[in-house]
Design a protein around this motif. Structure first.
Motif, short mmCIF file in Angstrom:
data_model
loop_
_atom_site.label_atom_id
_atom_site.label_comp_id
_atom_site.label_asym_id
_atom_site.label_seq_id
_atom_site.Cartn_x
_atom_site.Cartn_y
_atom_site.Cartn_z
N THR A 1 6.61 6.23 -7.84
CA THR A 1 5.91 5.13 -8.52
C THR A 1 5.40 4.11 -7.50
N SER A 2 6.25 3.78 -6.53
CA SER A 2 5.85 2.78 -5.53
C SER A 2 4.71 3.29 -4.65
N GLU A 3 4.60 4.62 -4.51
CA GLU A 3 3.53 5.20 -3.69
C GLU A 3 2.34 5.64 -4.54
N ASP A 4 2.40 5.32 -5.85
CA ASP A 4 1.31 5.62 -6.78
C ASP A 4 1.05 7.13 -6.91
N GLN B 1 11.86 9.03 -8.61
CA GLN B 1 10.83 8.45 -9.47
C GLN B 1 10.38 7.09 -8.94
N ALA B 2 11.34 6.32 -8.42
CA ALA B 2 10.99 4.99 -7.87
C ALA B 2 10.09 5.13 -6.64
N ILE B 3 10.40 6.11 -5.79
CA ILE B 3 9.59 6.32 -4.58
C ILE B 3 8.17 6.73 -4.98
N SER C 1 15.94 7.63 -7.96
CA SER C 1 15.48 7.40 -6.58
C SER C 1 14.11 8.01 -6.35
N LYS D 1 1.52 10.10 -9.35
CA LYS D 1 1.79 10.18 -10.79
C LYS D 1 2.36 11.53 -11.17
#
Length: 200
Positions: A25-28, A21-23, A19, A30
């Motif tokens: 990644t989607s918000e760029d 990591q997905a958030i 959860s 790193k």
């Protein structure tokens, strides 16, 4: 544990590795979810106070070059911080490391574990930088964590490696609880008497 929410974590949308990591990644943003959880745990286990909201700024500085995180990431981190305290204070030891899922490859899981301990030592050092650690047990934990952080990402996909991974993960989990029991500052709703209740 039946009456607690620990059996219903998925229904309650606990902030797990995938959860967060997905958030990010989607918000760029790193950074590695395991490392962030490790930093937060290291802070808390070294005596960072529950009421102190300064951890968000620390994470900005460490992982986002001092810039504020996007709203969704900040919200996820606050949820993770709150859940960390709930689990680490839980008498049934529900505290767990936030690591890649069991379905992920051994390489990913091994990398996640090394990132977690690296984060823990970083968070611990930030909180404890002005106070030398006197306990031999805590010093040993920090040394062991440094060695675990350097584990090779080249991991075989076999039963022996899986078994070793679980044993090291469990050692790390219990060691974090040991540091917490020695150095943590429990939430002050029970005043300072809470310090006396922590079992060494």
């Amino acid at each position: 544990m039946t009456e607690s929410s620990s059996n219903n974590d998925t229904q309650n949308n606990a902030m797990d590795f995938a959860s967060l990591q997905a958030i990010m990644t989607s918000e760029d943003v790193k950074c590695h979810a395991s490392e962030i959880h490790g930093v937060l745990t290291g802070l808390v286990c070294a005596g960072f106070e529950f009421e102190n909201q300064g951890y968000v700024t620390m994470l900005h500085d460490l992982f986002n070059e001092g810039d504020g995180f996007p709203k969704a990431v900040k919200k996820a981190l606050k949820q993770m911080y709150s859940e960390l305290w709930t689990s680490i204070l839980d008498d049934s030891y529900s505290f767990n490391l936030v690591l890649p899922d069991d379905d992920d490859s051994m390489a990913e899981r091994g990398h996640g574990l090394s990132m977690w301990v690296q984060g823990f030592n970083l968070g611990f050092g930030l909180e404890h930088k002005d106070t030398p650690v006197v306990s031999a047990e805590v010093k040993e934990v920090l040394t062991d964590f440094s060695e675990i952080a350097n584990l090779s990402d080249e991991m075989d996909e076999d039963e022996d490696t899986e078994q070793a991974y679980f044993e090291i993960s469990e050692y790390v989990r219990i060691s974090a609880l040991l540091c917490f029991s020695e150095l943590a500052t429990p939430p002050n709703h029970e005043n300072n008497s809470a310090d006396k209740k922590i079992i060494h």
